[in-house]
Write an enzyme that holds these catalytic residues in place. Sequence first.
Site, short mmCIF file in Angstrom:
data_model
loop_
_atom_site.label_atom_id
_atom_site.label_comp_id
_atom_site.label_asym_id
_atom_site.label_seq_id
_atom_site.Cartn_x
_atom_site.Cartn_y
_atom_site.Cartn_z
N GLU A 28 0.88 -1.17 0.00
CA GLU A 28 0.00 0.00 0.00
C GLU A 28 0.92 1.22 0.00
O GLU A 28 1.76 1.36 0.87
CB GLU A 28 -0.88 0.01 1.25
N ARG A 54 18.32 15.28 -9.81
CA ARG A 54 17.22 16.13 -10.28
C ARG A 54 16.91 17.12 -9.16
O ARG A 54 16.77 16.75 -8.02
CB ARG A 54 15.98 15.30 -10.59
N HIS A 57 13.82 21.49 -7.14
CA HIS A 57 12.74 22.15 -7.87
C HIS A 57 11.62 22.63 -6.96
O HIS A 57 11.35 22.02 -5.94
CB HIS A 57 12.13 21.18 -8.88
N LYS A 66 3.55 17.54 -2.18
CA LYS A 66 3.95 16.38 -2.98
C LYS A 66 3.97 15.13 -2.13
O LYS A 66 4.29 15.18 -0.94
CB LYS A 66 5.36 16.58 -3.56
N HIS A 113 12.44 20.45 -3.84
CA HIS A 113 12.63 19.00 -3.78
C HIS A 113 13.61 18.54 -4.85
O HIS A 113 13.64 19.08 -5.96
CB HIS A 113 11.28 18.29 -4.00
N TYR A 126 5.23 10.21 -8.07
CA TYR A 126 4.87 11.27 -7.14
C TYR A 126 3.58 11.96 -7.55
O TYR A 126 3.25 12.06 -8.73
CB TYR A 126 6.00 12.27 -6.94
N LYS A 161 19.54 22.67 -17.35
CA LYS A 161 18.63 23.54 -16.61
C LYS A 161 18.98 23.56 -15.12
O LYS A 161 19.05 24.62 -14.51
CB LYS A 161 17.19 23.07 -16.81
N ASP A 162 19.20 22.38 -14.53
CA ASP A 162 19.50 22.31 -13.10
C ASP A 162 20.88 22.85 -12.76
O ASP A 162 21.11 23.33 -11.66
CB ASP A 162 19.34 20.88 -12.58
#
Length: 176
Positions: A28, A54, A57, A66, A113, A126, A161-162
């Site tokens: 679960e 990553r 953000h 989230k 995050h 997510y 980008k990061d």
Amino acid sequence: MKILKTKFDGLKVIKGINHYDNRGLFRETFKNSLFKKKKFIFWCLSKSKRKVVRGLHLQKKHQQDKFVSVVKGKIFDIVLDLRKGSKTYGKHFTIVLSDKNSTSLFIPAGFAHGFCALEKENLVFYGCTNYRSKNNELGILWNDKDLKIKWPLKKPIVSKKDKNNLTFKNFKKIYK
């Protein structure tokens, strides 16, 4: 499922249980009843190979709560508190989430995050309480020295980008 509080207001660790038998496993992952006041409307899946970083953000105007869980693999997950007036503003929290430890994370709005993929293949599932708004995205530099994050690897794979995300100092100047 068991919910564990952290020293960060609203940030919660969710411990699930993997139930194994000769067919495989059952877990679960999410129960809406545990988040009665939250409406998760946007669900995503990301796939990353080992050494991918990553983040960090966030959505500035259309902020999101989230719920992050790992379906396959293992990640070093990190959140940075950017909520003005919070006792933990500018502090970060890290945790390892994996398919084996059945651990998920609930991240309230106002946190940046990111994560680092630790296994050959990593599937991160997510949910968000708001849709992604490309025009309201921003990021904090993953390896900003002022944040003193102890990443578990050297020479990660990071998007262009990061690599160009804001430093924490610049974020504070812009978003006073």
